[in-house]
Design a protein around this motif. Structure first.
Motif, PDB file in Angstrom:
ATOM      1  N   LEU A   1       0.957  -1.199   0.029  1.00  0.00           N
ATOM      2  CA  LEU A   1       0.093   0.121  -0.054  1.00  0.00           C
ATOM      3  C   LEU A   1       0.822   1.392   0.031  1.00  0.00           C
ATOM      4  CD1 LEU A   1      -2.823  -0.930   2.503  1.00  0.00           C
ATOM      5  CD2 LEU A   1      -3.057  -1.015  -0.031  1.00  0.00           C
ATOM      6  N   GLY A   2       1.961   1.407   0.856  1.00  0.00           N
ATOM      7  CA  GLY A   2       2.697   2.270   1.076  1.00  0.00           C
ATOM      8  C   GLY A   2       3.384   2.647  -0.175  1.00  0.00           C
ATOM      9  N   ALA A   3       4.035   1.693  -1.073  1.00  0.00           N
ATOM     10  CA  ALA A   3       4.527   1.842  -2.296  1.00  0.00           C
ATOM     11  C   ALA A   3       3.562   2.480  -3.431  1.00  0.00           C
ATOM     12  CB  ALA A   3       5.294   0.643  -2.739  1.00  0.00           C
ATOM     13  N   TRP A   4       2.529   1.836  -3.451  1.00  0.00           N
ATOM     14  CA  TRP A   4       1.409   2.159  -4.500  1.00  0.00           C
ATOM     15  C   TRP A   4       1.041   3.617  -4.326  1.00  0.00           C
ATOM     16  CZ3 TRP A   4       1.091   0.403  -9.247  1.00  0.00           C
ATOM     17  CH2 TRP A   4       1.530  -0.942  -9.360  1.00  0.00           C
ATOM     18  N   LYS A   5       0.807   4.053  -3.022  1.00  0.00           N
ATOM     19  CA  LYS A   5       0.359   5.297  -2.560  1.00  0.00           C
ATOM     20  C   LYS A   5       1.350   6.350  -3.265  1.00  0.00           C
ATOM     21  CE  LYS A   5      -2.458   4.428   1.187  1.00  0.00           C
ATOM     22  NZ  LYS A   5      -2.563   4.726   2.808  1.00  0.00           N
ATOM     23  N   LEU A   6       2.606   6.127  -2.797  1.00  0.00           N
ATOM     24  CA  LEU A   6       3.737   7.149  -3.295  1.00  0.00           C
ATOM     25  C   LEU A   6       3.885   6.922  -4.729  1.00  0.00           C
ATOM     26  CD1 LEU A   6       6.749   6.304  -0.904  1.00  0.00           C
ATOM     27  CD2 LEU A   6       4.871   8.234  -0.931  1.00  0.00           C
ATOM     28  N   LEU A   7       3.471   6.028  -5.645  1.00  0.00           N
ATOM     29  CA  LEU A   7       3.714   6.086  -6.850  1.00  0.00           C
ATOM     30  C   LEU A   7       2.718   6.779  -7.475  1.00  0.00           C
ATOM     31  CD1 LEU A   7       4.980   2.363  -7.624  1.00  0.00           C
ATOM     32  CD2 LEU A   7       5.995   4.507  -7.978  1.00  0.00           C
ATOM     33  N   GLY A   8       1.231   6.746  -6.792  1.00  0.00           N
ATOM     34  CA  GLY A   8       0.163   7.452  -7.247  1.00  0.00           C
ATOM     35  C   GLY A   8       0.254   8.964  -7.148  1.00  0.00           C
ATOM     36  N   VAL A   9       0.755   9.225  -6.012  1.00  0.00           N
ATOM     37  CA  VAL A   9       1.097  10.728  -5.942  1.00  0.00           C
ATOM     38  C   VAL A   9       2.170  11.239  -6.951  1.00  0.00           C
ATOM     39  CG1 VAL A   9       2.136  12.317  -4.160  1.00  0.00           C
ATOM     40  CG2 VAL A   9       0.668  10.852  -3.313  1.00  0.00           C
TER      41      VAL A   9
ATOM     42  N   PRO B   1      -1.148  11.481 -19.029  1.00  0.00           N
ATOM     43  CA  PRO B   1      -2.725  11.569 -18.905  1.00  0.00           C
ATOM     44  C   PRO B   1      -3.306  10.279 -18.469  1.00  0.00           C
ATOM     45  CG  PRO B   1      -2.513  12.282 -21.005  1.00  0.00           C
ATOM     46  CD  PRO B   1      -1.079  11.976 -20.482  1.00  0.00           C
ATOM     47  N   ARG B   2      -3.012   9.109 -19.348  1.00  0.00           N
ATOM     48  CA  ARG B   2      -3.599   7.887 -19.052  1.00  0.00           C
ATOM     49  C   ARG B   2      -3.143   7.418 -17.633  1.00  0.00           C
ATOM     50  NH1 ARG B   2      -6.250   4.921 -22.306  1.00  0.00           N
ATOM     51  NH2 ARG B   2      -5.305   5.840 -24.289  1.00  0.00           N
ATOM     52  N   LEU B   3      -1.734   7.598 -17.170  1.00  0.00           N
ATOM     53  CA  LEU B   3      -1.210   7.164 -16.154  1.00  0.00           C
ATOM     54  C   LEU B   3      -2.118   8.062 -14.924  1.00  0.00           C
ATOM     55  CD1 LEU B   3       0.831   5.504 -14.470  1.00  0.00           C
ATOM     56  CD2 LEU B   3       2.465   7.453 -14.792  1.00  0.00           C
ATOM     57  N   LYS B   4      -2.110   9.424 -15.124  1.00  0.00           N
ATOM     58  CA  LYS B   4      -3.043   9.948 -14.116  1.00  0.00           C
ATOM     59  C   LYS B   4      -4.389   9.488 -13.953  1.00  0.00           C
ATOM     60  CE  LYS B   4      -0.890  14.456 -15.045  1.00  0.00           C
ATOM     61  NZ  LYS B   4       0.233  14.158 -14.058  1.00  0.00           N
ATOM     62  N   GLU B   5      -5.052   9.097 -14.950  1.00  0.00           N
ATOM     63  CA  GLU B   5      -6.376   8.281 -14.682  1.00  0.00           C
ATOM     64  C   GLU B   5      -6.105   7.197 -13.845  1.00  0.00           C
ATOM     65  OE1 GLU B   5      -9.361   9.088 -16.041  1.00  0.00           O
ATOM     66  OE2 GLU B   5      -8.476  10.861 -16.768  1.00  0.00           O
ATOM     67  N   TRP B   6      -5.268   6.304 -14.131  1.00  0.00           N
ATOM     68  CA  TRP B   6      -5.162   5.071 -13.182  1.00  0.00           C
ATOM     69  C   TRP B   6      -4.712   5.557 -11.862  1.00  0.00           C
ATOM     70  CZ3 TRP B   6      -5.657  -0.012 -14.422  1.00  0.00           C
ATOM     71  CH2 TRP B   6      -5.974  -0.450 -15.600  1.00  0.00           C
ATOM     72  N   ALA B   7      -3.852   6.479 -11.856  1.00  0.00           N
ATOM     73  CA  ALA B   7      -3.592   6.808 -10.405  1.00  0.00           C
ATOM     74  C   ALA B   7      -4.715   7.461  -9.656  1.00  0.00           C
ATOM     75  CB  ALA B   7      -2.507   7.904 -10.329  1.00  0.00           C
ATOM     76  N   TYR B   8      -5.615   8.111 -10.195  1.00  0.00           N
ATOM     77  CA  TYR B   8      -6.854   8.797  -9.546  1.00  0.00           C
ATOM     78  C   TYR B   8      -7.627   7.479  -9.260  1.00  0.00           C
ATOM     79  CZ  TYR B   8      -6.164  13.635 -10.321  1.00  0.00           C
ATOM     80  OH  TYR B   8      -5.662  14.812 -10.294  1.00  0.00           O
ATOM     81  N   SER B   9      -7.871   6.522 -10.345  1.00  0.00           N
ATOM     82  CA  SER B   9      -9.028   5.430  -9.783  1.00  0.00           C
ATOM     83  C   SER B   9      -8.337   4.506  -8.786  1.00  0.00           C
ATOM     84  CB  SER B   9      -9.128   4.785 -11.018  1.00  0.00           C
ATOM     85  OG  SER B   9      -8.045   3.956 -11.753  1.00  0.00           O
ATOM     86  N   GLY B  10      -6.925   4.482  -8.700  1.00  0.00           N
ATOM     87  CA  GLY B  10      -6.338   3.534  -7.771  1.00  0.00           C
ATOM     88  C   GLY B  10      -6.580   4.433  -6.347  1.00  0.00           C
ATOM     89  N   ILE B  11      -6.342   5.571  -6.313  1.00  0.00           N
ATOM     90  CA  ILE B  11      -6.629   6.260  -5.013  1.00  0.00           C
ATOM     91  C   ILE B  11      -8.050   6.209  -4.494  1.00  0.00           C
ATOM     92  CG2 ILE B  11      -6.695   8.641  -3.885  1.00  0.00           C
ATOM     93  CD1 ILE B  11      -4.059   9.276  -5.350  1.00  0.00           C
TER      94      ILE B  11
END
Length: 138
Positions: free
Chosen positions: A64-72, A81-91
Motif C-alpha cells: 500500500l505504501g509503495a502504490w500510494k507514493l507512485l500514485g502521488v 494523462p493515461r497514467l493519471k487516470e489510473w492513479a486517480y482510480s487507484g486512490i
C-alpha cells in the motif's frame, strides 16, 4: 449592474479560479497520501495496528505504501494523462476499500475516524480529478 455574488460566481468560473482550486485540492491530496504511504512503508505510528487489527498481514503496508507514493508522483508530475487516470482510480479504490475494510471489521476508530478519513481522501481525489486542467486530461 451586477451584484457581488454574481461577480464572485463569474470569477470562480474563470480558468484561473479553477486552476487555483485544482492545485489547492491536489496538493492537499498528494501531501496526505504521501505522508500515509511513507508512514506505511516505515511502519510508523499506528500503521501496524491499523492494518493488523482488521486482519490484514503486516506486509500489506509495503504494498500500500509503495502504490500510494507512485500514485502521488503520477498525479503531480506533468504529462502522462493515461497514467493519471489510473492513479486517480487507484486512490479512489484504495481509500474506499480502506473505509469498507474498517467498517466490515467493526473498526470505526474514534468518532468513525477510520471510515471518515479515507472517504474524505476519496472525495478529494474525485474533486482533483474533476477540476484538472485540459492538459492533464486524456
Amino acid at each position: 449592474m451586477t451584484t457581488y455574488s454574481e461577480q464572485i460566481a463569474k470569477a470562480a468560473s474563470r480558468p484561473i479560479g479553477r486552476i487555483i482550486a485544482y492545485w489547492s485540492v491536489t496538493i492537499i491530496l498528494a501531501f496526505s497520501i504521501a505522508l500515509s504511504g511513507i508512514g506505511q512503508l516505515m511502519r510508523y505510528g499506528g500503521n501496524v495496528d491499523l492494518v493488523t487489527d482488521i486482519g490484514f498481514p503486516l506486509y500489506i503496508t509495503n504494498i500500500l505504501g509503495a502504490w500510494k507514493l507512485l500514485g502521488v508522483v503520477a498525479i503531480v508530475m506533468p504529462g502522462f494523462p493515461r497514467l493519471k487516470e489510473w492513479a486517480y482510480s487507484g486512490i479512489f479504490f484504495l481509500m474506499t476499500g480502506a473505509a469498507l475494510s474498517h467498517a466490515y471489521a467493526n473498526d470505526y476508530g474514534d468518532y468513525g475516524f477510520h471510515i471518515i478519513l479515507p472517504l474524505f481522501y476519496a472525495a478529494l481525489g474525485i474533486v482533483s480529478w474533476v477540476l484538472r486542467p485540459n492538459n492533464r486530461k486524456l
